[in-house]
Motif scaffolding. Sequence first.
Motif, PDB file in Angstrom:
ATOM      1  N   UNK A 350      53.044 -83.561  37.002  1.00 35.22           N
ATOM      2  CA  UNK A 350      54.380 -84.284  37.431  1.00 35.22           C
ATOM      3  C   UNK A 350      54.985 -84.429  39.198  1.00 35.22           C
ATOM      4  N   UNK A 351      54.724 -85.547  39.475  1.00 34.54           N
ATOM      5  CA  UNK A 351      54.964 -85.581  41.271  1.00 34.54           C
ATOM      6  C   UNK A 351      56.237 -86.726  41.086  1.00 34.54           C
ATOM      7  N   UNK A 352      56.886 -85.756  42.610  1.00 42.51           N
ATOM      8  CA  UNK A 352      58.135 -86.414  42.235  1.00 42.51           C
ATOM      9  C   UNK A 352      58.843 -85.883  43.654  1.00 42.51           C
ATOM     10  N   UNK A 353      59.829 -86.816  43.421  1.00 47.86           N
ATOM     11  CA  UNK A 353      60.632 -86.044  44.892  1.00 47.86           C
ATOM     12  C   UNK A 353      62.583 -85.453  44.279  1.00 47.86           C
ATOM     13  N   UNK A 374      53.596 -76.976  24.939  1.00 42.69           N
ATOM     14  CA  UNK A 374      53.578 -75.426  24.671  1.00 42.69           C
ATOM     15  C   UNK A 374      52.592 -75.437  23.659  1.00 42.69           C
ATOM     16  N   UNK A 375      52.004 -76.300  22.576  1.00 45.34           N
ATOM     17  CA  UNK A 375      51.776 -76.260  20.981  1.00 45.34           C
ATOM     18  C   UNK A 375      51.221 -77.477  21.685  1.00 45.34           C
ATOM     19  N   UNK A 376      50.452 -77.824  22.635  1.00 42.38           N
ATOM     20  CA  UNK A 376      49.335 -79.284  22.767  1.00 42.38           C
ATOM     21  C   UNK A 376      48.983 -77.995  23.785  1.00 42.38           C
ATOM     22  N   UNK A 377      49.390 -76.651  23.980  1.00 37.46           N
ATOM     23  CA  UNK A 377      48.167 -76.779  24.970  1.00 37.46           C
ATOM     24  C   UNK A 377      48.340 -77.294  26.531  1.00 37.46           C
ATOM     25  N   UNK A 378      49.167 -77.618  27.224  1.00 34.88           N
ATOM     26  CA  UNK A 378      49.508 -78.560  28.500  1.00 34.88           C
ATOM     27  C   UNK A 378      50.413 -77.586  29.015  1.00 34.88           C
ATOM     28  N   UNK A 379      49.558 -77.805  30.420  1.00 35.77           N
ATOM     29  CA  UNK A 379      50.320 -76.785  31.227  1.00 35.77           C
ATOM     30  C   UNK A 379      50.829 -78.183  32.246  1.00 35.77           C
ATOM     31  N   UNK A 380      52.008 -78.060  33.290  1.00 30.41           N
ATOM     32  CA  UNK A 380      52.886 -78.714  34.145  1.00 30.41           C
ATOM     33  C   UNK A 380      52.570 -78.142  35.142  1.00 30.41           C
ATOM     34  N   UNK A 381      52.313 -79.065  35.758  1.00 27.46           N
ATOM     35  CA  UNK A 381      52.075 -78.753  37.816  1.00 27.46           C
ATOM     36  C   UNK A 381      53.038 -79.977  38.373  1.00 27.46           C
ATOM     37  N   UNK A 382      54.170 -79.388  38.843  1.00 25.57           N
ATOM     38  CA  UNK A 382      55.341 -80.351  39.413  1.00 25.57           C
ATOM     39  C   UNK A 382      54.811 -79.895  41.225  1.00 25.57           C
ATOM     40  N   UNK A 383      54.875 -81.329  41.455  1.00 23.71           N
ATOM     41  CA  UNK A 383      54.302 -81.054  42.751  1.00 23.71           C
ATOM     42  C   UNK A 383      55.496 -82.302  43.612  1.00 23.71           C
ATOM     43  N   UNK A 404      53.690 -74.752  37.174  1.00 25.06           N
ATOM     44  CA  UNK A 404      53.195 -74.448  38.630  1.00 25.06           C
ATOM     45  C   UNK A 404      53.935 -75.344  39.065  1.00 25.06           C
ATOM     46  N   UNK A 405      54.998 -74.569  40.375  1.00 20.79           N
ATOM     47  CA  UNK A 405      55.555 -75.903  41.053  1.00 20.79           C
ATOM     48  C   UNK A 405      55.002 -75.594  42.677  1.00 20.79           C
ATOM     49  N   UNK A 406      54.531 -77.027  43.142  1.00 23.72           N
ATOM     50  CA  UNK A 406      53.670 -77.009  44.661  1.00 23.72           C
ATOM     51  C   UNK A 406      54.745 -77.327  45.750  1.00 23.72           C
ATOM     52  N   UNK A 407      54.324 -77.404  46.634  1.00 21.90           N
ATOM     53  CA  UNK A 407      54.570 -78.306  47.752  1.00 21.90           C
ATOM     54  C   UNK A 407      53.835 -77.908  48.845  1.00 21.90           C
ATOM     55  N   UNK A 408      53.822 -78.995  50.137  1.00 20.90           N
ATOM     56  CA  UNK A 408      53.339 -79.015  51.124  1.00 20.90           C
ATOM     57  C   UNK A 408      53.984 -78.888  52.005  1.00 20.90           C
ATOM     58  N   UNK A 409      54.301 -78.085  52.528  1.00 21.57           N
ATOM     59  CA  UNK A 409      55.331 -78.263  53.334  1.00 21.57           C
ATOM     60  C   UNK A 409      55.181 -78.147  55.129  1.00 21.57           C
ATOM     61  N   UNK A 410      53.390 -78.970  55.226  1.00 20.47           N
ATOM     62  CA  UNK A 410      53.045 -79.041  56.819  1.00 20.47           C
ATOM     63  C   UNK A 410      53.514 -80.884  56.725  1.00 20.47           C
ATOM     64  N   UNK A 411      53.375 -81.305  55.562  1.00 23.93           N
ATOM     65  CA  UNK A 411      53.085 -82.961  55.225  1.00 23.93           C
ATOM     66  C   UNK A 411      52.083 -83.650  55.287  1.00 23.93           C
ATOM     67  N   UNK A 412      51.031 -82.693  55.286  1.00 24.39           N
ATOM     68  CA  UNK A 412      49.679 -83.364  55.766  1.00 24.39           C
ATOM     69  C   UNK A 412      48.790 -83.785  54.799  1.00 24.39           C
ATOM     70  N   UNK A 413      48.694 -83.016  53.198  1.00 28.69           N
ATOM     71  CA  UNK A 413      47.915 -83.682  52.689  1.00 28.69           C
ATOM     72  C   UNK A 413      47.682 -84.856  52.246  1.00 28.69           C
TER      73      UNK A 413
END
Length: 457
Positions: A350-353, A374-383, A404-413
């Motif tokens: 899930x990529x969001x602002x 959870x029943x479907x065995x899905x992990x959410x990765x929130x970028x 799983x919360x993620x960020x790219x603080x450098x903005x270089x990704x």
Amino acid sequence: MRNIVLMILWIAPYLSLSQSAEINFKIKDFKDSIAYIGYHFGHQKYLMDTLPVIDDRFSMKVDQPKQGIYFIYTPSYYFEFVMDGKSFGLETSVSGGYDQLKVSGSKENDLFRSFQVEIGGLQNKQRSMMEGLREANGEDSVQIMKAIREVNVQMEDVRKKLISENSQSFVAAFLRLMRDPEVPPLDSIQDESQRKIQRYAYYKNHFFEDGQLEDGRLLRTPLFYPKVTKYFDEVVIQQPDSLINALDWFFDQIREDEESFRYWLVTLFKRYAESKVMGMDAVMVHMIESFYLSGQATWISEEYEKTLREEVAYVKPNLIGKVAPPINAVDTLMQAFAFSDIQTRYTLLFIYDPDCGHCKKSVKKLEEVDSRMAELDITVVALCTTTDVSRWKKFVDSHNPMWVHLIDPTGKSYFRVSYDVRSTPRIYLLDANKRILAKRLEIDQFLDVVERAHGGL
């Protein structure tokens, strides 16, 4: 009265078929002072000339006549004829139509008139039967339906006879467009499933008759466009690989006719570039790379070519079936993220602002289906797309800590390109091997994909 599109043809310039020609018309009781002459092209109609009408007569000179189905049009009149590639004359009356049509100097229009008269008579007969069918019942209905089927056979016989007796004519080529291949029963194949496969293969391989695609004249008829679109919509299996193979074959057949090649490339590219069906972007990418960026689309500008290259850069990395591109980002512990850390059967990326209104609605929906995921065995990765760590942490603190919360603080990704983040949110469903299963769906639809894959678990 039919809808007429009167505009200048932009697809390609007229190509010469022969020397100049003069076409003379006389239509008794013509009510208008101006007659428009147009022609079919693909699925549209285009204006060719505007002619003054004097004493029921009008004429036109064509420097480069090109065969096809053309028409006379006014607000009160419509009449189709064949552009024969040479001079000819047509004479009839407003009320008489093809029945009273006199043709001079054009065998093609003689054939066209003959076909219209015979078919018109049978159609009138059939319409009368249909009206009788509304009031009939019992055995009468059965007999009328039988008679209607017999008229259908007669109409087909008329068409076959004209084609057989005038096989080299343009009108015969035009009428062949009405014909679907007659598939043999293939009874010698014992296995029913194999027999069906072979019958389908025969139908697909014979859908276009020999030389039909190479005949550029057929583009100027009302039947070629629906035949081609039927092929791609109904005959070809609706999967990207099958469509890509069919498109490559199709363009190989029409490559020598520049006008046809350009028209169909523009038309079919638009069709798949605008498709709402998931996965069809693979067809779009293939067409860009194979036809537009290979130098075959010589008419495109440098600016448009740049736009197409950018589209490929954004879309190609995240096509259905590809392994999800790596993401150079960190989690809440400021540890580097790797997809291999996710051990569940599925991953929902899930990529969001944080300030995006649509993203907020999707976040709310995700939270509503937490237990189902959870029943479907899905992990959410929130970028998060922002580089503002404080804004990101505020979002993390107020939402599901199990994501799983993620960020790219450098903005270089490079993830904004590799995941086509030109707008937010962007959502991808990945399998256990981190291959992309689905994208651009609503949250519930993603979950439906998983449930269908596992029999409604």
